[in-house]
Design a protein around this motif. Structure first.
Motif, short mmCIF file in Angstrom:
data_model
loop_
_atom_site.label_atom_id
_atom_site.label_comp_id
_atom_site.label_asym_id
_atom_site.label_seq_id
_atom_site.Cartn_x
_atom_site.Cartn_y
_atom_site.Cartn_z
N GLU A 20 0.77 -1.18 -0.07
CA GLU A 20 0.06 0.50 -0.09
C GLU A 20 0.94 0.76 0.17
O GLU A 20 1.75 1.17 0.17
CB GLU A 20 -1.25 0.60 1.31
CG GLU A 20 -2.06 0.67 0.86
CD GLU A 20 -3.37 1.16 2.63
OE1 GLU A 20 -3.65 2.33 2.27
OE2 GLU A 20 -2.70 0.17 3.46
N GLY A 21 0.68 2.18 -0.98
CA GLY A 21 1.38 3.58 -1.12
C GLY A 21 2.73 3.47 -1.97
O GLY A 21 3.16 4.42 -1.53
N SER A 41 3.15 6.75 -3.52
CA SER A 41 2.27 7.50 -4.10
C SER A 41 0.81 8.44 -2.69
O SER A 41 0.30 8.76 -2.76
CB SER A 41 1.46 6.56 -4.76
OG SER A 41 1.03 5.44 -4.06
N SER A 42 1.20 6.87 -1.52
CA SER A 42 0.63 7.51 0.00
C SER A 42 1.38 7.69 1.27
O SER A 42 2.58 6.42 1.16
CB SER A 42 -0.70 7.07 -0.36
OG SER A 42 -0.66 5.85 -0.37
N LEU A 43 1.18 7.38 1.99
CA LEU A 43 1.46 7.07 3.82
C LEU A 43 1.71 5.58 3.50
O LEU A 43 1.18 5.23 3.86
CB LEU A 43 0.31 7.64 4.48
CG LEU A 43 1.39 7.28 6.35
CD1 LEU A 43 2.73 8.67 6.36
CD2 LEU A 43 0.33 7.40 6.94
N THR A 44 3.02 5.56 3.36
CA THR A 44 4.04 4.14 3.88
C THR A 44 5.02 4.09 4.89
O THR A 44 5.55 5.00 5.42
CB THR A 44 4.90 4.70 2.28
OG1 THR A 44 4.00 3.64 1.49
CG2 THR A 44 5.44 2.68 2.47
N GLY A 56 7.52 15.40 -0.80
CA GLY A 56 6.81 14.56 0.29
C GLY A 56 7.34 14.96 1.58
O GLY A 56 7.89 16.27 1.20
N GLN A 61 8.35 6.75 8.50
CA GLN A 61 6.67 6.61 7.52
C GLN A 61 7.55 7.18 6.46
O GLN A 61 8.18 8.70 7.06
CB GLN A 61 5.79 7.45 7.67
CG GLN A 61 4.90 6.43 8.54
CD GLN A 61 5.48 6.31 10.30
OE1 GLN A 61 5.68 8.05 10.84
NE2 GLN A 61 6.17 5.43 10.90
N ASP A 83 5.63 10.17 2.90
CA ASP A 83 4.00 9.96 2.34
C ASP A 83 4.79 11.62 1.31
O ASP A 83 5.59 11.70 1.04
CB ASP A 83 2.97 11.03 3.50
CG ASP A 83 1.61 10.93 3.00
OD1 ASP A 83 1.79 10.12 2.09
OD2 ASP A 83 1.49 11.63 4.24
N GLN A 88 3.77 12.32 -3.14
CA GLN A 88 4.18 11.49 -4.40
C GLN A 88 5.75 11.87 -4.86
O GLN A 88 6.29 13.02 -4.81
CB GLN A 88 3.39 12.59 -5.57
CG GLN A 88 2.05 12.27 -5.52
CD GLN A 88 1.20 11.37 -5.31
OE1 GLN A 88 1.91 11.19 -6.63
NE2 GLN A 88 0.32 10.57 -4.94
#
Length: 314
Positions: A233-234, A254-257, A275, A302, A304, A306
């Motif tokens: 995810e992400g 592409s999103s919070l990882t 990001g 983390q 986050d 793009q």
């Protein structure tokens, strides 16, 4: 507390350089023909400097020596060097030695195995990647007689391509190409051909034919390149190469990882996007053109936004 090590690059003037390091990445470049950004380097010919935090102002080489716990490496010297190159003109045709040859002939310098991620390429741009000689005798004959069209292998390139260039490979980056290069920390290059160009003082640049012939792999063969892609995810991770010299990956976020603790130090270069990196409620902004190291045992953390990053480590 462990913090990321953001780095100030070193820029190198080159006869084939230009202005794309400023145009593409917004760097304040010092030369009209700026060819190389040594983004993550502890090589004596150009050392990156820690930009901020508790180690601000120290060179990467100083930190490697004084704070080995940040890296937890078995290497005697910082083993890798990350560059961005602007080939506004053709680079010389060249080849690099391996560790054994460089150690004997170049005062203990490392050899130079490298790899290229194509950041940008003009339409029709090409690299030289290998040669057509099948024996040392044929190689010498082709070089001495200047049969470059028959000798050199040209390959068209586009943004997003990747090439592994082991020591012993005849190669050259062509005009109109910008690459991110991950390599052993070495500055040893043997020029084979330089298009009869003159330097700024009107002199022909030195060639190194005897050493080049010594180290060139004959014949040259290449395995089809297959890349591993992992998704979560992400995050998409493309592993380009992983061997005894280095591992090189592309991370598309592409999103919070969320990432677990990082046991090895890793080198990170932001090729595109914006990001942030967050560790223990402290947020570090990330932008195109940033280069940083996450020390050993960094995390959990983390990212986050793009972001497109090239990641490397031993």
């Amino acid at each position: 507390m462990t913090t990321p090590l953001f780095l100030t690059p070193v820029f190198q003037e080159r006869i084939w350089g230009g202005q794309k390091l400023k145009d593409l990445f917004g760097y304040s470049i010092p030369y009209e023909r700026t060819g190389e950004c040594w983004a993550v380097s502890a090589h004596p010919n150009g050392q990156s400097v820690i930009k901020s935090g508790p180690y601000e102002g120290k060179t990467l080489g100083e930190l490697w020596t004084s704070r080995p716990e940040l890296f937890r490496s078995q290497s005697a010297v910082f083993p890798l060097l990350t560059k961005i190159l602007d080939a506004s003109d053709d680079l010389s045709v060249q080849v690099h030695p391996d560790d054994e040859y460089a150690g004997i002939h170049e005062n203990g310098e490392l050899g130079k195995t490298e790899c290229w991620y194509i950041v940008a390429a003009d339409p029709g741009a090409e690299i030289i990647y290998g040669h057509e000689a099948t024996s040392k005798e044929q190689l010498v004959q082709m070089v001495e007689n200047g049969h470059w069209d028959e000798f050199l292998t040209k390959v068209p390139v586009k943004a997003g391509d990747f090439f592994y260039v082991p020591s012993g490979t005849i190669h050259a980056i062509g005009k109109g190409i910008v690459i991110l290069e991950t390599q052993q920390s070495s500055d040893t290059t043997y020029r084979v051909y330089d298009y009869d160009r003159k330097d700024k003082d009107g002199n022909s640049r030195e060639l190194h034919l005897n050493k080049a012939i010594d180290v060139t792999t004959i014949p040259q063969s290449y395995q089809p390149q297959e890349y591993k892609v992992a998704q979560k995810e992400g995050l998409s991770v493309t592993t380009f190469v992983s061997n005894s010299f280095f591992t090189v990956e592309k991370w598309n976020i592409s999103s919070l990882t969320h990432f677990q603790e990082q046991p090895k130090y890793i080198i990170c270069s932001v090729l595109d996007g914006q990001g942030q990196l967050t560790l223990e409620d402290i947020t570090y902004p990330l932008s195109k053109g940033d280069h940083f190291i996450l020390p050993a045992n960094f995390g959990p953390y983390q990212m986050d936004g793009q972001l497109e990053l090239i990641i490397s480590h031993e």
